[in-house]
Design an enzyme around this catalytic site. Sequence first.
Site, mmCIF file in Angstrom:
data_model
loop_
_atom_site.group_PDB
_atom_site.id
_atom_site.type_symbol
_atom_site.label_atom_id
_atom_site.label_comp_id
_atom_site.label_asym_id
_atom_site.label_seq_id
_atom_site.Cartn_x
_atom_site.Cartn_y
_atom_site.Cartn_z
ATOM 1 N N HIS A 94 35.354 44.663 41.657
ATOM 2 C CA HIS A 94 35.134 43.785 42.767
ATOM 3 C C HIS A 94 36.576 43.587 42.879
ATOM 4 O O HIS A 94 37.084 43.664 44.200
ATOM 5 C CB HIS A 94 35.112 42.633 41.631
ATOM 6 C CG HIS A 94 36.175 41.845 40.682
ATOM 7 N ND1 HIS A 94 36.017 42.153 39.348
ATOM 8 C CD2 HIS A 94 37.060 41.114 41.210
ATOM 9 C CE1 HIS A 94 36.529 41.420 39.309
ATOM 10 N NE2 HIS A 94 37.343 41.267 40.149
ATOM 11 N N ASP A 131 31.210 45.854 36.327
ATOM 12 C CA ASP A 131 32.106 45.875 36.940
ATOM 13 C C ASP A 131 33.648 47.157 36.276
ATOM 14 O O ASP A 131 34.617 46.210 36.410
ATOM 15 C CB ASP A 131 33.101 44.510 37.251
ATOM 16 C CG ASP A 131 33.519 43.066 38.032
ATOM 17 O OD1 ASP A 131 33.739 44.840 39.406
ATOM 18 O OD2 ASP A 131 34.060 42.584 37.580
ATOM 19 N N SER A 160 42.693 40.894 36.842
ATOM 20 C CA SER A 160 41.634 41.792 36.569
ATOM 21 C C SER A 160 41.845 42.682 36.904
ATOM 22 O O SER A 160 42.209 43.436 37.428
ATOM 23 C CB SER A 160 40.917 40.583 38.166
ATOM 24 O OG SER A 160 39.716 39.597 38.013
#
Length: 425
Positions: A156, A187, A268
């Site tokens: 993402h 992911d 992230s």
Amino acid sequence: MNAYKPVVTSVVSGVVGALIVFLGGLWLLSTNPLLFINLFGNPKSVSATASSTPENTVKNIFSKEIYTQESFVIDTVKATKGAVVSIVISKDVPVMEQYYSQVPGIDPNDPFAQLFGGGFNFQIPQLRQNGTKLQQVGAGSGFIVSPDGLIITNKHVVADKTAEYAVFLNDGKKYAAKVVARDPVNDLAVLKIGGVKLPYLKFANSDAIQVGQTAIAIGNALGQFNNTVSVGVVSGLARSVTAGNMSGMSEQLDNVIQTDAAINPGNSGGPLLNLDGRVIGVNVAVAQGSQNIGFSLPANLAKSVVDSVQKNAGKIIRPYLGIRYTAVTPELKDANHLMVDYGMLVLRGSSKDELAVAPGSPADKAGILENDIILEADGKKLTSDVSLSNLVRDHKVGDTMALKVLSKGTTKTVKIKLEAIPTLQ
């Protein structure tokens, strides 16, 4: 005879005293394993030299340094931060400028205009595009996994195929980055930057980690504080969560590691490390409204992606089923009047594009339907402790899996031939 009593008493007292000291020493060592393992030397596997400041070390009885947990964390950060990178996302955005449009005036001979002293004109402010400019629109984290510049991050973080990506190392050096592969199921994504003999991190065996062990998160917190460090513990294993973003997209994350090491927006794609400086997870999500509940994808999953990219010319080749699902719990059973309180419920995501069963996937070809419940895989009952994704990962492309499925009130066995995950660039 009495002349020897004080000697006997002294000897007995000495023995008792020595025994107390010995037992006390054993208790101290049992409650402080770092003291025990460092009593005769430094067993640290992290390559950086340990800090010798007074607050980080004490001296043992042989005048050797005994390392505290704090010094282990400091040394781990020193040894690994050079391989943790900040990822900057940039796009061409419209440049808007304001201008005024002239509105025709009113004829001064008009009777209505004469009420206001004659005709008049006025202008209306409006906006129009005047070209574009390259502008930063987001940021994330990642870490180098090979000396030639392969980088792991979250999918993402680099999902926008029209954006440009740049990587900043801890020393401030900037590199243009190319997205090598995006994992269509998990992911994860792999980037590549130019360079040789770059610092890189190694993976730990994430199947061997334990609840309670120290966890260190490093990343580009909030997209502006690069190499921010937070420390906590592994607070849970094999979690299944649904992660979403502000645009309404969501995905199912299975078998993730839970940690209380603070993970913020911008973290992230950064690493979750053990005290040996090895990666145990890839930070991916945080529970909104929680007090330090974050999640990381296990290192073994990330390593399999890197291995595939290195062996298959930049492609992620590994098996998949092609379904979205969530674990059935007693609470989910009661809320939805299900027939069972275990297994994996096949269901779509929050948006209309997130189908329960991917068209053309192995699951689709085998007849798996939305709202089916997969009860067993290869004879193993699927529970919160037995992950379907792990069982799939243990197979190879071309293998056949036997699934026990509850579909429309009927239990049946379905055989699925696993195929390679479609490669997305």
